[in-house]
Each structure stands twice: as structure tokens, then as C-alpha cells.
Scaffold this motif. Sequence first.
Motif, PDB file in Angstrom:
ATOM      1  N   ILE A  83       0.861  -1.195   0.000  1.00 18.59           N
ATOM      2  CA  ILE A  83       0.000   0.000   0.000  1.00 18.59           C
ATOM      3  C   ILE A  83       0.889   1.234   0.000  1.00 18.59           C
ATOM      4  N   ILE A 136      -1.815  -1.425  -3.956  1.00 24.43           N
ATOM      5  CA  ILE A 136      -2.855  -0.413  -3.832  1.00 24.43           C
ATOM      6  C   ILE A 136      -2.197   0.948  -3.734  1.00 24.43           C
ATOM      7  N   VAL A 156     -10.529  -2.055   0.606  1.00 27.92           N
ATOM      8  CA  VAL A 156      -9.221  -2.713   0.453  1.00 27.92           C
ATOM      9  C   VAL A 156      -9.340  -4.210   0.778  1.00 27.92           C
TER      10      VAL A 156
END
Length: 231
Positions: A10, A146, A217
Amino acid sequence: MTERVFSVAIDGPAGAGKSTIAKAVAARCGFVYVDTGAIYRTVGLAVRRAGRDPHDPAVVAPLLPALAISFDYGADGAQRMHLNGEDVSAAIRTPEMSMYASAVSALPQVRAFLLDMQRDTARRQSVVMDGRDIGTVVLPQADLKIFLTASPEARARRRLAELNAKGDKSTLDEVAADMARRDHDDATRAAAPLRAAEDAVTVDTSDMTLEESIETVCRLVRERMVERGER
Ligand code: DC
């Protein structure tokens, strides 16, 4: 045979909610959460204590070999940073250490010094790792990448609330200005600048509640695990 591990990278700018979201996602998936910003902050603290200029590789690089940096997890699950045996988890969370971390993180010598520590952690167990270059440099083979972002206004408001909750009296204007400067420095540096990996999924949390962001997520993780035949 080693067990297959799953890695979630992330990345994104300060204040997008990365650490809160990554931590919650890791807990729900049973993965280990790794906050790599805390590792850069620990190097920043060491440089500050040594009284060195954090922008100058000639004075920072010679300090690195003597630094013993490690992390573990407290009973509450929080990541604790250790510098030469001392718990520095609280000391690294100041606006000054944000600037020191940003400065040292622009030095290729510092990034190279921390690379193996980050990769080894993801090799040993399933992780949700957050930072600026996890999907692009640290874990280019991550199972899911992400890029978590939000508008500058939303990010400044959230960071202000975090600081105020800790008793820091910064104002919205100060936080917004610090953040704009750090965003600019992190995105324009030559060494591993902040950017989304080509295969990253961008999640904009400006208009999402925390729970919606976490669920978004988590859903991406579950979908990717199914695709990869993990569950
Ligand atoms: O996420 P944070 O605010 O704790 O990060 C502190 C600084 O460290 C940030 O300005 C950018 C840098 N950083 C980095 O360059 N690469 C990472 N993987 C994580 C953080």
C-alpha cells in the motif's frame, strides 16, 4: 516446503489513511502489518541525535553501519521501533521527525540500507506493507498493489486530528503547508519517488468513511486471493 505467503503493498501520500487502513486490513486478513515510514523515521531520529544534516549523504551514510534498527509488535499489536536497543516508537512521531524522515528517505544510501530488512520481512510471512515505494521498488512482485490517495484538504484535516489528539497544537494551515512540502519532496526526489506502480489499484478515500476504506481494500485482497487460488 515453505508455506506460500501473500503480500499487499500500500503506497500513497501522507495522510491518505495508509497506516490506519493497512493495519486494520492486516488484522482482518491475519497478516502482519509493516509500517515502513516508521523505519525511515527511526533513521531520521538517529541522524537528528547525531546532530547531522539529514540532506547530506556525506555525513549520513557513515552513520548507517552502526545503527541497529529493528521492530516488533506490542501486546496491542502496534509496531514498535527500536534504535540501538531503545524503544523509540513515540519519539519518531513528531512533525520534526516527519521532516527528518522525508530528508533521509531521499538518500539512495539510506534506501539501500533499509531494503533487505523490508524484503526479508515480506519473505517470511504474509504482510500488508505500507510506504511510498513498496509496489514499485521493495516488493515489485507483491500479490496486490494499492495506491491509496485522498484530496489534499481531506489529508490535512485527518493529519491535524491525529496530531491534536496527541496534544500537538499545530493548526490546519501549518499541517497543510508541511504536507504540501513533503508531498512535493517525496514525489520529485530522484531515488524511488512516490508514484503508483503501473499495476496498482488506485483507491481514493476522500469521500469514504474509514470503515468504507477498510472494506474496499479488504474486498480487493479477498478477490485477489481467490484469483490466486489462495482461498
Ligand atoms: O509514512 P510516514 O509519514 O511515516 O513516512 C515518513 C517519511 O518517510 C515520508 O516523508 C516518506 C518516507 N518514506 C519513504 O520514502 N518510503 C517509504 N517506504 C516510507 C516512507
